[in-house]
Design a protein around this motif. Structure first.
Motif, PDB file in Angstrom:
ATOM      1  N   UNK A   1      63.552 -34.415  62.289  1.00 36.38           N
ATOM      2  CA  UNK A   1      64.103 -34.076  63.595  1.00 36.38           C
ATOM      3  C   UNK A   1      63.111 -33.161  64.309  1.00 36.38           C
ATOM      4  N   UNK A   2      62.858 -33.454  65.577  1.00 31.25           N
ATOM      5  CA  UNK A   2      61.854 -32.748  66.359  1.00 31.25           C
ATOM      6  C   UNK A   2      62.510 -32.212  67.631  1.00 31.25           C
ATOM      7  N   UNK A   3      62.290 -30.950  67.915  1.00 33.77           N
ATOM      8  CA  UNK A   3      62.785 -30.342  69.157  1.00 33.77           C
ATOM      9  C   UNK A   3      61.633 -30.272  70.152  1.00 33.77           C
ATOM     10  N   UNK A   4      61.806 -30.899  71.313  1.00 31.26           N
ATOM     11  CA  UNK A   4      60.733 -30.978  72.311  1.00 31.26           C
ATOM     12  C   UNK A   4      61.081 -30.264  73.607  1.00 31.26           C
ATOM     13  N   UNK A   5      62.216 -29.617  73.680  1.00 32.85           N
ATOM     14  CA  UNK A   5      62.583 -28.851  74.871  1.00 32.85           C
ATOM     15  C   UNK A   5      63.146 -27.496  74.451  1.00 32.85           C
ATOM     16  N   UNK A   6      62.380 -26.419  74.691  1.00 33.69           N
ATOM     17  CA  UNK A   6      61.048 -26.372  75.304  1.00 33.69           C
ATOM     18  C   UNK A   6      59.975 -26.877  74.354  1.00 33.69           C
TER      19      UNK A   6
ATOM     20  N   UNK B   1      60.141 -26.943  67.218  1.00 38.24           N
ATOM     21  CA  UNK B   1      60.740 -27.049  65.889  1.00 38.24           C
ATOM     22  C   UNK B   1      60.537 -28.472  65.381  1.00 38.24           C
ATOM     23  N   UNK B   2      60.187 -28.594  64.116  1.00 36.62           N
ATOM     24  CA  UNK B   2      60.055 -29.907  63.479  1.00 36.62           C
ATOM     25  C   UNK B   2      60.433 -29.742  62.016  1.00 36.62           C
ATOM     26  N   UNK B   3      61.517 -30.404  61.590  1.00 32.24           N
ATOM     27  CA  UNK B   3      62.071 -30.206  60.258  1.00 32.24           C
ATOM     28  C   UNK B   3      62.318 -31.568  59.612  1.00 32.24           C
ATOM     29  N   UNK B   4      61.955 -31.664  58.340  1.00 26.05           N
ATOM     30  CA  UNK B   4      62.279 -32.863  57.557  1.00 26.05           C
ATOM     31  C   UNK B   4      63.745 -32.801  57.119  1.00 26.05           C
ATOM     32  N   UNK B   5      64.490 -33.864  57.391  1.00 28.32           N
ATOM     33  CA  UNK B   5      65.878 -33.972  56.942  1.00 28.32           C
ATOM     34  C   UNK B   5      65.864 -34.524  55.524  1.00 28.32           C
ATOM     35  N   UNK B   6      66.423 -33.768  54.570  1.00 26.76           N
ATOM     36  CA  UNK B   6      66.345 -34.145  53.160  1.00 26.76           C
ATOM     37  C   UNK B   6      67.724 -34.192  52.519  1.00 26.76           C
ATOM     38  N   UNK B   7      67.854 -35.053  51.514  1.00 26.17           N
ATOM     39  CA  UNK B   7      69.068 -35.121  50.694  1.00 26.17           C
ATOM     40  C   UNK B   7      68.948 -34.077  49.591  1.00 26.17           C
TER      41      UNK B   7
ATOM     42  N   UNK C   1      76.790 -33.506  51.032  1.00 23.47           N
ATOM     43  CA  UNK C   1      76.921 -34.963  51.163  1.00 23.47           C
ATOM     44  C   UNK C   1      77.005 -35.385  52.627  1.00 23.47           C
ATOM     45  N   UNK C   2      77.257 -34.460  53.527  1.00 21.07           N
ATOM     46  CA  UNK C   2      77.222 -34.715  54.966  1.00 21.07           C
ATOM     47  C   UNK C   2      75.962 -34.045  55.511  1.00 21.07           C
ATOM     48  N   UNK C   3      74.964 -34.826  55.879  1.00 20.49           N
ATOM     49  CA  UNK C   3      73.685 -34.292  56.353  1.00 20.49           C
ATOM     50  C   UNK C   3      73.770 -34.115  57.868  1.00 20.49           C
ATOM     51  N   UNK C   4      73.655 -32.863  58.341  1.00 21.84           N
ATOM     52  CA  UNK C   4      73.849 -32.532  59.744  1.00 21.84           C
ATOM     53  C   UNK C   4      72.524 -32.138  60.400  1.00 21.84           C
ATOM     54  N   UNK C   5      72.467 -32.288  61.722  1.00 23.39           N
ATOM     55  CA  UNK C   5      71.282 -31.868  62.489  1.00 23.39           C
ATOM     56  C   UNK C   5      71.263 -30.346  62.565  1.00 23.39           C
ATOM     57  N   UNK C   6      70.143 -29.690  62.210  1.00 24.04           N
ATOM     58  CA  UNK C   6      70.096 -28.226  62.237  1.00 24.04           C
ATOM     59  C   UNK C   6      69.940 -27.641  63.638  1.00 24.04           C
ATOM     60  N   UNK C   7      69.480 -28.451  64.606  1.00 23.61           N
ATOM     61  CA  UNK C   7      69.302 -27.983  65.973  1.00 23.61           C
ATOM     62  C   UNK C   7      69.248 -29.190  66.898  1.00 23.61           C
ATOM     63  N   UNK C   8      69.306 -28.934  68.199  1.00 26.36           N
ATOM     64  CA  UNK C   8      69.172 -30.017  69.176  1.00 26.36           C
ATOM     65  C   UNK C   8      67.766 -30.615  69.076  1.00 26.36           C
ATOM     66  N   UNK C   9      67.680 -31.928  69.045  1.00 30.35           N
ATOM     67  CA  UNK C   9      66.368 -32.550  68.962  1.00 30.35           C
ATOM     68  C   UNK C   9      66.454 -34.058  68.930  1.00 30.35           C
ATOM     69  N   UNK C  10      65.333 -34.675  68.624  1.00 33.47           N
ATOM     70  CA  UNK C  10      65.218 -36.133  68.530  1.00 33.47           C
ATOM     71  C   UNK C  10      64.914 -36.477  67.080  1.00 33.47           C
ATOM     72  N   UNK C  11      65.672 -37.443  66.531  1.00 35.26           N
ATOM     73  CA  UNK C  11      65.526 -37.816  65.125  1.00 35.26           C
ATOM     74  C   UNK C  11      64.656 -39.067  65.031  1.00 35.26           C
ATOM     75  N   UNK C  12      63.709 -39.024  64.119  1.00 35.46           N
ATOM     76  CA  UNK C  12      62.824 -40.168  63.923  1.00 35.46           C
ATOM     77  C   UNK C  12      63.571 -41.307  63.222  1.00 35.46           C
ATOM     78  N   UNK C  13      62.876 -42.384  62.971  1.00 32.33           N
ATOM     79  CA  UNK C  13      63.481 -43.511  62.245  1.00 32.33           C
ATOM     80  C   UNK C  13      63.882 -43.059  60.831  1.00 32.33           C
ATOM     81  N   UNK C  14      64.937 -43.693  60.279  1.00 37.02           N
ATOM     82  CA  UNK C  14      65.369 -43.346  58.925  1.00 37.02           C
ATOM     83  C   UNK C  14      64.377 -43.892  57.913  1.00 37.02           C
ATOM     84  N   UNK C  15      64.155 -43.140  56.850  1.00 42.97           N
ATOM     85  CA  UNK C  15      63.179 -43.503  55.827  1.00 42.97           C
ATOM     86  C   UNK C  15      63.822 -44.111  54.593  1.00 42.97           C
TER      87      UNK C  15
END
Length: 410
Positions: A205-210, A63-69, A173-187
């Motif tokens: 946010x990127x999910x790498x397991x599995x 899974x790889x998703x862009x976190x957007x406002x 207004x509260x931006x939450x993680x959609x799944x377990x993963x690793x978040x990249x640097x803030x843009x």
């Protein structure tokens, strides 16, 4: 003066000594051939071997998703550390919320007003019904009261919908993680205005397991799989993809230490490349694999019960292909062309050109010249080698029909 007569030897004795010296020198210069070179010879091994397709592929995030406002406002907080793992539902950013709190409160007030108006309309309608029963009012008044009551009920539904929309926008207004993963640097930095002309990307946010591994199977390999299945009386649809193991190794690793299974195969061959895309999924709890890695991929496709194997370093190569040096009659070396199969650890499968009773030169190959005699020493083919482990059960050939893909976050 010294008498020299005592140093003189009789002539016959001098001739005998000279003849002996000449004979001795002739014996020292006589050519003696060197002994035959010593080599090790071994008979081929016979063992069960799993046949594999060895391919190349790349790892990819499951899974790889862009976190957007999704709403407009100033970015107030960044609630995570760049590159840190997070759990689903963890707050990552917060956007200015006072405007949306006010909109929610306004919607709540409108709902309360609509509900109060509905109570009055309901009472008026009930009163008109009672008067109608007493024949004091007209049907026109009853119908008018009923219409006003219906309008009040509709206003309540409209106010409830407005309140729901206001609460949804406030939630954005509260931006939450959609799944377990690793978040990249803030843009975007704190204080920046976001969501003005549309969604603003804040991070990824990127999910790498599995983790996935994608690779391509060539058209001839697909046809070979179909032929093997046909020999077993099966077709592609008879095989469950998750039951087919897949193994991968990175460029810096020996062998294929990462284990998983197949979970998807494309429904058609790409006409442009002549390949079929296949995907495997692997556990990655220790994050040893990252998306984008080049990977060596191995998938089992068959099983040989009595394969003939020799040491891989015993093989030579010439213009005709691969060959082995064999021990022939009277210990004379022979060169024989062979057809090789896949590697099995430090061994190589020989498909044609070798019999189990043959003796193969395994060490001292440089000294074994075809046509020359050698001094053979018999040793085991697997002496000093680390053999590949054997699977507990025969592998299953993969199908090429697509399996249901796992749902990914939008």
């Amino acid at each position: 003066m010294r008498d020299r007569s005592c140093l003189r030897l009789p002539l016959p004795l001098v001739l005998v000594a000279a003849a002996a010296l000449v004979a001795c020198n002739r014996g020292d210069n006589e050519y003696k051939p060197p002994p035959p070179p010593s080599v090790h010879v071994s008979q081929p091994l016979k063992r069960s071997v799993t046949e594999y397709f060895e391919l190349t592929g790349n790892t990819a995030a499951i899974n790889s998703v862009d976190i957007e406002a999704r709403v407009q406002g100033f970015l107030e907080t960044i609630d995570y550390h760049d590159g840190s793992p997070v759990k689903a539902g963890t707050q990552l950013f917060s956007i200015q919320s006072n405007t949306y709190v006010a909109q929610r409160d306004q919607a709540q007030a409108m709902l309360a007003s609509s509900q109060a108006a509905q109570v009055g309309r309901q009472q008026e309608y009930d009163r008109q019904l009672n008067l109608m029963k007493q024949q004091v009012t007209t049907q026109t008044n009853v119908d008018a009261a009923k219409a006003q009551l219906d309008q009040a009920n509709a206003n309540i539904l409209n106010s409830q919908a407005s309140l729901q929309l206001a609460e949804i926008n406030l939630g954005y207004t509260k931006v939450l993680a959609p799944f377990d993963g690793i978040v990249t640097k803030h843009l975007v930095d704190v204080g920046a205005l976001v969501g003005v002309s549309g969604p603003t990307q804040l991070a990824t946010i990127v999910q790498v397991d599995p983790i996935y591994v994608y690779f391509n199977v060539s058209e001839p390999q697909v046809l070979a799989i179909k032929q093997q299945l046909a020999k077993q009386g099966k077709s592609m649809r008879d095989v469950d993809l998750p039951s087919v193991p897949v193994e991968i190794g990175l460029q810096s690793e020996e062998g294929y230490p990462h284990k998983g299974h197949l979970d998807y195969a494309a429904p058609q061959v790409d006409a442009a490349t002549g390949t079929l895309q296949v995907r495997g999924v692997l556990d990655n709890q220790n994050r040893a694999l990252l998306p984008g890695f080049f990977a060596r991929v191995r998938v089992p496709v068959g099983h040989l019960d009595n394969a003939v194997l020799v040491r891989n370093d015993a093989l030579g190569t010439n213009q005709q292909g691969n060959y082995l040096l064999m021990l022939g009659k009277d210990n004379v070396v022979e060169q024989r062309q062979v057809k090789t199969g896949q590697r099995d650890g430090q061994l190589r499968v020989i498909e044609e050109g070798l019999e189990p009773a043959d003796w193969v030169v395994t060490e001292g190959v440089q000294r074994a010249i075809p046509g020359a005699t050698v001094a053979p020493e018999q040793v085991a083919m697997d002496a000093g080698l680390t053999l590949a482990p054997q699977p507990a059960t025969p592998p299953v050939t993969p199908q090429t029909t697509p399996a249901p893909a796992k749902a990914t976050s939008p």
